[in-house]
Design a protein around this motif. Structure first.
Motif, short mmCIF file in Angstrom:
data_model
loop_
_atom_site.label_atom_id
_atom_site.label_comp_id
_atom_site.label_asym_id
_atom_site.label_seq_id
_atom_site.Cartn_x
_atom_site.Cartn_y
_atom_site.Cartn_z
N ASP A 62 0.84 -1.20 0.00
CA ASP A 62 0.00 0.00 0.00
C ASP A 62 0.87 1.25 0.00
OD1 ASP A 62 -2.34 -1.50 0.08
OD2 ASP A 62 -2.50 -1.40 2.25
N ALA A 63 1.92 1.22 0.80
CA ALA A 63 2.82 2.37 0.87
C ALA A 63 3.53 2.57 -0.47
CB ALA A 63 3.84 2.17 1.99
N GLU A 64 3.95 1.49 -1.09
CA GLU A 64 4.60 1.58 -2.41
C GLU A 64 3.66 2.22 -3.42
OE1 GLU A 64 5.77 -2.43 -3.31
OE2 GLU A 64 7.85 -1.99 -2.86
N PHE A 65 2.39 1.87 -3.35
CA PHE A 65 1.39 2.41 -4.27
C PHE A 65 1.38 3.94 -4.21
CE2 PHE A 65 -2.92 3.96 -5.12
CZ PHE A 65 -3.11 3.47 -6.41
N TYR A 66 1.57 4.48 -3.02
CA TYR A 66 1.59 5.94 -2.85
C TYR A 66 2.99 6.52 -2.97
CZ TYR A 66 -3.28 5.59 -1.56
OH TYR A 66 -4.64 5.36 -1.59
N GLY A 67 3.95 5.71 -3.38
CA GLY A 67 5.29 6.22 -3.66
C GLY A 67 6.24 6.20 -2.49
N TYR A 68 5.92 5.46 -1.44
CA TYR A 68 6.82 5.41 -0.29
C TYR A 68 8.07 4.64 -0.66
CZ TYR A 68 8.32 4.99 4.57
OH TYR A 68 9.01 5.08 5.75
N ASP A 69 9.22 5.24 -0.39
CA ASP A 69 10.49 4.62 -0.73
C ASP A 69 11.23 4.25 0.54
OD1 ASP A 69 12.62 3.71 -2.23
OD2 ASP A 69 13.51 5.71 -2.42
N TYR A 70 11.14 3.02 0.94
CA TYR A 70 11.82 2.55 2.15
C TYR A 70 13.01 1.71 1.73
CZ TYR A 70 9.14 -1.61 1.06
OH TYR A 70 8.61 -2.68 0.41
N PRO A 71 13.94 1.48 2.64
CA PRO A 71 15.09 0.63 2.28
C PRO A 71 14.61 -0.69 1.71
CG PRO A 71 15.35 1.57 4.47
CD PRO A 71 13.97 1.93 4.01
N THR A 72 15.26 -1.13 0.64
CA THR A 72 14.77 -2.30 -0.07
C THR A 72 14.75 -3.56 0.79
OG1 THR A 72 16.98 -2.57 -0.97
CG2 THR A 72 15.35 -1.53 -2.39
N ASP A 73 15.73 -3.72 1.64
CA ASP A 73 15.76 -4.93 2.45
C ASP A 73 16.19 -4.63 3.88
OD1 ASP A 73 17.54 -8.07 2.48
OD2 ASP A 73 15.49 -7.62 3.05
N PRO A 74 15.39 -3.85 4.60
CA PRO A 74 15.79 -3.59 5.98
C PRO A 74 15.67 -4.88 6.79
CG PRO A 74 13.58 -2.76 5.60
CD PRO A 74 14.09 -3.26 4.28
N ASN A 75 16.62 -5.10 7.67
CA ASN A 75 16.57 -6.29 8.51
C ASN A 75 15.70 -5.97 9.72
OD1 ASN A 75 16.93 -8.62 9.88
ND2 ASN A 75 19.15 -8.45 10.07
N LEU A 76 14.40 -6.15 9.54
CA LEU A 76 13.45 -5.76 10.58
C LEU A 76 13.65 -6.54 11.88
CD1 LEU A 76 10.23 -5.39 8.42
CD2 LEU A 76 11.77 -3.59 9.19
N GLU A 77 14.06 -7.78 11.75
CA GLU A 77 14.23 -8.61 12.95
C GLU A 77 15.30 -8.05 13.89
OE1 GLU A 77 13.94 -9.88 9.88
OE2 GLU A 77 12.03 -10.93 10.09
N SER A 78 16.24 -7.31 13.34
CA SER A 78 17.31 -6.78 14.18
C SER A 78 16.95 -5.44 14.82
CB SER A 78 18.60 -6.63 13.37
OG SER A 78 18.46 -5.60 12.42
N GLU A 79 15.82 -4.88 14.43
CA GLU A 79 15.40 -3.59 14.98
C GLU A 79 14.75 -3.77 16.36
OE1 GLU A 79 15.85 -0.55 13.83
OE2 GLU A 79 16.78 -1.18 11.96
N SER A 80 14.80 -2.72 17.16
CA SER A 80 14.12 -2.76 18.46
C SER A 80 12.62 -2.62 18.24
CB SER A 80 14.61 -1.61 19.34
OG SER A 80 14.16 -0.37 18.82
N ILE A 81 11.84 -3.04 19.21
CA ILE A 81 10.39 -2.92 19.13
C ILE A 81 10.01 -1.45 18.96
CG2 ILE A 81 8.25 -3.13 20.48
CD1 ILE A 81 9.33 -5.79 21.52
N GLU A 82 10.69 -0.58 19.66
CA GLU A 82 10.41 0.86 19.56
C GLU A 82 10.62 1.37 18.13
OE1 GLU A 82 12.32 4.94 21.31
OE2 GLU A 82 12.08 3.27 22.72
N ASN A 83 11.74 0.97 17.52
CA ASN A 83 12.00 1.38 16.13
C ASN A 83 10.99 0.79 15.16
OD1 ASN A 83 14.19 2.87 16.94
ND2 ASN A 83 15.72 1.42 16.20
N LEU A 84 10.60 -0.45 15.42
CA LEU A 84 9.59 -1.08 14.55
C LEU A 84 8.26 -0.35 14.65
CD1 LEU A 84 10.37 -4.86 15.16
CD2 LEU A 84 10.72 -3.57 13.03
#
Length: 74
Positions: free
Chosen positions: A24-46
């Protein structure tokens, strides 16, 4: 007795929500890092990232509604 989710369960739930919102975000043009390692992020950052995605999508929806309304009135 309440069941308290573990940090790993909370993290998995947030990551799942993020992944569900990505297209959905991509549809509106959101450009996020292509392969962020979400598992390594803190709950707060997620949670922050999830919030960012949600706001971006809502802004996109609002802009789309405004565009349609302006077309309808002209």
């Amino acid at each position: 007795m309440s069941m308290k989710n573990t940090d790993a369960q909370v993290k998995a739930q947030i990551i799942n929500k993020i992944n569900n919102l990505r297209s959905d975000a991509e549809f509106y043009g959101y450009d996020y890092p292509t392969d962020p390692n979400l598992e390594s992020e803190s709950i707060e950052n997620l949670r922050e990232f999830l919030h960012e995605l949600s706001v971006f999508i809502l802004d996109g929806i609002i802009a789309e509604i405004q565009l349609q309304q302006s077309r309808a009135t002209h």
